[in-house]
Every structure is written in structure tokens, then in C-alpha cells.
Enzyme design. Structure first.
Site, PDB file in Angstrom:
ATOM      1  CG  HIS A   6      -1.857   1.093   1.344  1.00  7.64           C
ATOM      2  ND1 HIS A   6      -1.797   2.046   2.330  1.00  7.64           N
ATOM      3  CD2 HIS A   6      -2.913   1.437   0.555  1.00  7.64           C
ATOM      4  CE1 HIS A   6      -2.780   2.913   2.162  1.00  7.64           C
ATOM      5  NE2 HIS A   6      -3.467   2.563   1.104  1.00  7.64           N
ATOM      6  CG  HIS A  48      -2.743   9.406   0.164  1.00  8.52           C
ATOM      7  ND1 HIS A  48      -3.429  10.300   0.952  1.00  8.52           N
ATOM      8  CD2 HIS A  48      -3.570   8.354  -0.022  1.00  8.52           C
ATOM      9  CE1 HIS A  48      -4.623   9.801   1.249  1.00  8.52           C
ATOM     10  NE2 HIS A  48      -4.736   8.622   0.679  1.00  8.52           N
TER      11      HIS A  48
HETATM   12  O1  G3P Z   1      -6.838   1.926  -2.519  1.00 11.97           O
HETATM   13  C1  G3P Z   1      -7.010   1.549  -1.187  1.00 11.97           C
HETATM   14  C2  G3P Z   1      -6.713   2.682  -0.241  1.00 11.97           C
HETATM   15  O2  G3P Z   1      -5.465   3.221  -0.552  1.00 11.97           O
HETATM   16  C3  G3P Z   1      -7.767   3.752  -0.289  1.00 11.97           C
HETATM   17  O3  G3P Z   1      -7.557   4.767   0.617  1.00 11.97           O
HETATM   18  O4  G3P Z   1      -6.816   6.986   1.332  1.00 11.97           O
HETATM   19  O5  G3P Z   1      -5.230   5.074   1.451  1.00 11.97           O
HETATM   20  O6  G3P Z   1      -5.865   6.037  -0.731  1.00 11.97           O
HETATM   21  P1  G3P Z   1      -6.316   5.768   0.655  1.00 11.97           P
HETATM   22 MG    MG Z   2      -4.777   4.686  -2.016  1.00 16.36          MG
END
Ligand code: G3P
Ligand code: MG
Length: 241
Positions: A6, A48
Site C-alpha cells: 500500500h 497520496h
Molecule cells: O486503494 C485503497 C486505499 O489506498 C484507499 O484509501 O486513502 O489510502 O488512498 P487511501
Molecule cells: Mg490509495
């Protein structure tokens, strides 16, 4: 169950930077997630937030800067990494492609922040034929998903519910079906046995974000999800539960 790096190995290196993706690869990741934005001069970049407050202490917005200006800003002052730049999407893809079996492009486009981002991204994907088969596109912005589906009948879409609550799962399923999403991504707080079963029964592959505790990962694994997004690619081999 896929362990999806992630924002790269963002529990160990500055999120969404080349170092974070390099480290995830070293740790054996084959599935990756990152967030895609568009600069003022229409370059696709990976970061992000819409601005650089959290990652660089700068109020600048990505949409307000050309890439030449953006790349001067250090977003890597974390975990002992002195300097990291916001990478171009193509730099990230070039780096991870040899190892990546699954790539989730999460398009940040709340309220249509980046007009034309869908076309720009599809143009990029089409320029690399080997990429389509392992790519999945998700967004919290439903208009973006609808537009992607209109532009391309075949690409794999993932539905991401904004502030989704369990009671709204059925309407969300309808919306996900309307754009022919294959994946449904839910927040950890919604990942109950019942919700996951409902989504799987509705025909979706379910992925859960963000799972950073080993005990939670093991519990979710039993529900039959397709993947978890984790900042720790080694989450299942960690000693601590
Ligand atoms: O794509 C999954 C997750 O990353 C969604 O939330 O805010 O971490 O981009 P965020
Ligand atoms: Mg994300």
C-alpha cells in the site's frame, strides 16, 4: 490472499516514493497500490494527498505546479531517508513492472479535481500493452469510474466506497455493478464476515484497506478476501501479532 504493498512499503519508507516501491520489491511484493494525480502541465504523478502539507510541510497543491517545480520538493524526510521526490507514474511502473503481477492504480479525482486524468491514464496504459492485463483502476470518485467505463469497455475497475457504512452496502453494490466493477475495496472497519460474504456473493473480489496488524490480517484471510492493502508487505511473517 494477496498482500498489496500500500503506497509501496510505506510502513518502512516514505509513502509512494521510488524507495518505498523498491523496498516492497525487495521484500517480495508482487501486488502494488498507489495513488495517481495530475500536475498542472498534465503529467501523471504518484502521491497520496492533493497537497504537500503532510509529506513536505508545503501548502502547494499538485494541480497548481508543473512537474519541473514539483520534483524539486522533498517528500521523503521520514524513516531516515533524507530526500525523496514525487515520482512520475511511469517511473513507478517501470520500476515495479518486472516483478508486479497486479497493480492497482487508485485515481484521486474528488470533485473532478483533475479534468482529463482518465484519458491521460488510459493513454499511458495503452502505450504499454503488457500492462493492461495486470492493472486494476479504482477511485473514490464515482464519476471517474463511470468515465473510465465509457472510455474503455474492457479495463478492470475496482469500486471504492467513500465513507461507506454497512447500511449503504446494497446501494454501493448497485453502483459498482453499474460500472461493471470486478473488485470491491472496503475499509477495515467494514470488513465483517457478513459484509465480505455479501460482497463475494454479489460476485466481487474483495480487498480490504488498510491492514497493518498481523492478527487482523489473519482474521480477514479466513473470510476469503482476495487481498489486503498493507503498509507492511511482510505482515504475515512478522513475529508480533
Ligand atoms: O486503494 C485503497 C486505499 O489506498 C484507499 O484509501 O486513502 O489510502 O488512498 P487511501
Ligand atoms: Mg490509495
Amino acid at each position: 490472499m494477496k498482500i498489496i504493498a500500500h503506497r509501496g512499503a510505506s510502513g518502512y519508507a516514505p509513502e509512494n516514493t521510488l524507495s518505498a516501491f523498491e523496498l516492497a520489491m525487495k521484500m517480495g511484493s508482487k501486488a502494488f497500490e498507489f495513488d495517481v494525480h495530475l500536475t498542472k502541465d498534465k503529467q501523471l504523478v504518484v502521491h497520496h494527498d492533493y497537497d504537500l502539507k503532510r509529506t513536505a510541510g508545503s501548502p502547494a497543491k499538485i494541480s497548481g505546479l508543473d512537474y519541473a517545480e514539483l520534483k524539486k520538493i522533498n517528500v521523503g524526510n521520514k524513516f531516515g531517508f533524507p530526500v525523496e521526490r514525487i515520482p512520475l507514474l511511469e517511473e513507478v511502473v517501470d520500476l515495479i513492472s518486472p516483478k508486479a503481477e497486479w497493480i492497482n492504480f487508485e485515481i484521486k479525482n474528488d470533485g473532478g479535481a483533475y479534468p482529463g486524468i482518465e484519458e491521460a491514464l488510459l493513454g499511458f496504459i495503452r502505450s504499454r500493452p503488457a500492462l493492461s492485463a495486470k492493472s486494476l483502476f479504482s477511485s473514490f470518485d464515482y464519476t471517474t469510474l463511470k468515465k473510465l467505463r465509457v472510455l474503455d469497455k474492457h479495463i478492470a475497475l475496482g469500486y471504492l466506497g467513500h465513507n461507506l457504512r454497512a447500511v449503504f452496502l446494497l446501494p454501493a453494490i448497485m453502483r459498482a455493478r453499474a460500472v461493471k466493477a470486478v473488485n470491491f475495496h472496503i475499509a477495515l472497519r467494514l470488513a465483517s464476515r457478513l459484509n465480505v460474504a455479501l460482497l463475494r456473493k454479489a460476485g466481487f473480489k474483495v480487498c480490504v484497506y488498510t491492514v497493518n496488524e498481523k492478527a487482523a490480517a489473519l482474521q480477514i484471510q479466513k473470510m476469503g478476501v482476495s487481498g489486503i492493502f498493507s503498509n507492511y508487505p511482510d505482515i504475515l511473517s512478522k513475529e508480533k501479532k
